[in-house]
Design a protein around this motif. Structure first.
Motif: not given
Lengths: 287, 328
Positions: A201, A204-205, A209-211, A213, A237-238, A240
């Motif tokens: 996380r 990616l942040e 990216w807008y993450v 979960e 946006t990712a 997870i």
């Protein structure tokens, strides 16, 4: 995680996901080779995407305004094929041709061989870049479609993933949603033993990216996250998605040994029996 | 001496002839193509100025994508753009693209038959001062092996410009191999160019020199020397399209002269000479001597110094042909 008011859909999608799992077991039994754990683990996400999120039309599979779905870890294509057939892109009777000579259902997806396939994949790490290209194309052509890309987690050990991870936020690709199958396994073992990805996380942040979960088996969360991604502006946006490899077949769950292995006839019957008893009511460990 | 039907440059052998580079031709042609077709998109991996695409970026900023130093990403992004209906040109030095991203070119682009144009500049020895590390002497081998991929290696500035126009018309992946170094103009604005066609620059009867890329000039010079000094009539055939190759013209010339030499600014193993030899071996077995870089890497030096040291300049061709004719 915000939940969407889609209660009626949830049960329907859960039933579809379970049917996809049964189909996967039957296909892999027939094919005698292929990748079981990841295919089963992503069934809830694929069912949610194709039956709730994606703007696609099996009757017009090349509509220039359709949403794009890019499967980067091509080895879980039994699930993609089963989903496309279930959604009506081609007859389900084709599914038993998986991995056979002269088949449209290649062991890894080949663009052009089936309606609904958006790319070719196999060699890991290329899908996110292709998806970013499609998202750029939408921006260049002022088209409204969104692009969804699924990658594996082990796949993120490929350098190209991080090239794309730098690129997409820089180009403000807010029409791109990246779903990471965080099932913690790869062919040789657990990801954190082979080559750790954590803290994923944070990584990616820090790439901007807008993450989100989510529990990758909770259909409300899957749909809620994909909808939330639509409202994120100026960056991609990712999601997870924490999943259980082999989900739904107890003796396969969590076991990396099932990454690239198929069940014997006996094991397949056992798997189908246990899937049937679930009747679409899979409960996630995260519940 | 020059074939009069091709409108070639009559001043080619003059001392004060103009020299121009393939990359300048590319930059000019792609700008024009961008003006004519709004689906043309350029990608670069931090080599904008080097590929001469700054004018395109200034004119069409929305169709210009800088990927940073990330050729693998660039190739797959190109595939995504092409599969969405655009015509991307992914541009870099040949040593990076198609080398660093060969897997992406194979799977994301060629396996899907995606309409991506791959432009590799500074090919062969034309990045010479940068040394062996930066000299692409293997890219023809890397690309001609790939199904669905067309491979074009123009012989000069004007032909590069024509090739850019023609490769746009192909619905599928194309590799364009271009030269950084300014070289003599063999063709003119009015010289014909079709993908897949070989061109007889000089008609002859004694021996054929097949060539590709800017060493076409070395072949012409060799033919001139052999004619003036030894009364040998050399046929010079330029083959800008390596794949698909013009079998008919290759075999036709081999039948006429019965002796062949291939000349390339590339490794002889797996490259252009190999492609010619494969065709001849299967269809009309005659002797073909492959002249090129022989199983070694390059080094720093000037362009001409390297062509001399590594055996691909005109006097090497003259020497090789004299030896061949003596032996036969």
């Amino acid at each position: 995680m915000p939940k969407s008011p889609v209660k009626n859909d949830v049960e329907k999608i859960a039933l579809i996901a379970n049917e996809l799992r049964e189909e996967i077991v039957r296909m892999l039994l027939e094919a005698e080779s292929g990748h079981t754990a990841g295919s089963l683990g992503m069934a809830d996400i694929f069912a949610s995407l194709y039956f709730k999120i994606l703007n696609v039309d099996p009757k017009n599979p090349t509509n220039p305004d359709r949403d794009r779905f890019v499967l980067s870890n091509g080895h879980i294509c039994p699930l993609l094929y089963a989903t496309l057939a279930e959604r009506g892109f081609f007859p389900k009777s084709k599914l038993k041709q998986l991995r056979k000579l002269n088949s449209d259902l290649q062991g890894h997806p080949k663009f052009g061989s089936l309606p609904g396939l958006e790319t070719s994949s196999g060699s890991l790490g290329q899908g996110l870049s292709q998806a970013a290209g499609m998202a750029m194309a939408a921006k260049i052509q002022n088209k409204p479609y969104r692009v969804y890309c699924v990658t594996g987690d082990g796949e993120m050990q490929e350098g190209q993933i991080w090239e794309a991870a730098m690129f997409a936020p820089n180009k403000k690709l807010d029409n791109l949603t990246w779903i990471i199958d965080r099932n913690n396994i790869q062919i040789g073992g657990h990801t954190e033993d082979v080559m750790p990805l954590e803290n994923l996380r944070n990584k990616l942040e820090s790439f901007n990216w807008y993450v989100l979960e989510i529990d990758g088996h909770n259909i409300e969360e899957i749909i809620g996250a994909c909808k939330m991604a639509r409202s994120v502006s100026q960056r991609p946006t990712a999601i997870i998605a924490h999943t259980i490899p082999g989900k739904g077949v107890e003796f396969m769950e969590y076991k990396f040994e099932w990454h690239g292995k198929v069940p014997s006839k006996e094991q397949a019957l056992k798997a189908l029996k246990s899937l049937a008893s679930l009747e679409g009511k899979i409960k996630s460990d995260y519940d | 001496m020059l074939n009069t039907t091709l409108n070639l440059n009559e001043e080619i052998f003059l001392q004060d002839r103009e020299l121009k580079s393939g990359r300048d031709g590319f930059g000019e042609a792609i700008l024009k193509l961008g003006e004519e077709h709004e689906d043309v998109v350029i990608l670069t991996a931090d080599l904008e100025e080097s590929l001469r695409v700054t004018p395109f970026r200034k004119k069409f900023p929305d169709r210009f994508i800088e990927t940073g130093i990330a050729e693998q990403n660039m190739a797959s992004i190109g595939a995504g753009l092409a599969l969405s209906g655009l015509v991307p040109f992914i541009t870099s030095h040949a040593i990076f693209s198609p080398y660093r991203n060969w897997d992406q070119i194979r799977l994301s682009i060629c396996f899907s038959n995606a309409n991506v144009k791959i432009v590799g500049s500074h090919a062969g020895f034309s990045n010479s001062p940068d040394g062996g590390a930066a000299e692409s002497l293997e890219d023809i081998a890397l690309t001609r092996v790939l199904p669905n991929l067309t491979v074009i290696s123009p012989i000069d500035y004007w032909q590069t410009k024509r090739a850019v126009e023609e490769m746009y018309k192909i619905k599928g992946p194309v590799y364009l191999r271009i030269c950084k170094e300014p070289t003599p103009q063999i063709t003119t604005e009015n010289t014909p160019f079709e993908v897949g066609k070989a061109y007889t620059l000089v008609e002859g009867t004694d021996i054929t020199i097949f060539n590709t890329g800017t060493v076409a000039y070395e072949a012409l010079e060799a033919a001139k020397i052999l004619k003036a000094g030894h009364k040998i009539n050399v046929e010079v055939i330029a083959i800008p399209t390596i794949k698909p190759a013009d079998k008919e013209n290759i075999i036709g010339s081999a039948k006429k002269t019965g002796k062949c030499v291939s000349l390339e600014e590339h490794q002889i193993n797996g490259g252009f000479g190999s492609a010619v030899s494969e065709i001849l071996a299967e269809e009309f077995p005659v002797f073909n001597l492959r002249i090129g870089v022989n199983n070694t890497f390059g080094e720093s030096g000037s362009y001409q110094e390297l062509k001399d040291k590594y055996g691909i300049s005109s006097h090497h061709v003259v020497e090789a042909i004299l030896n061949m004719l003596k032996e036969k």
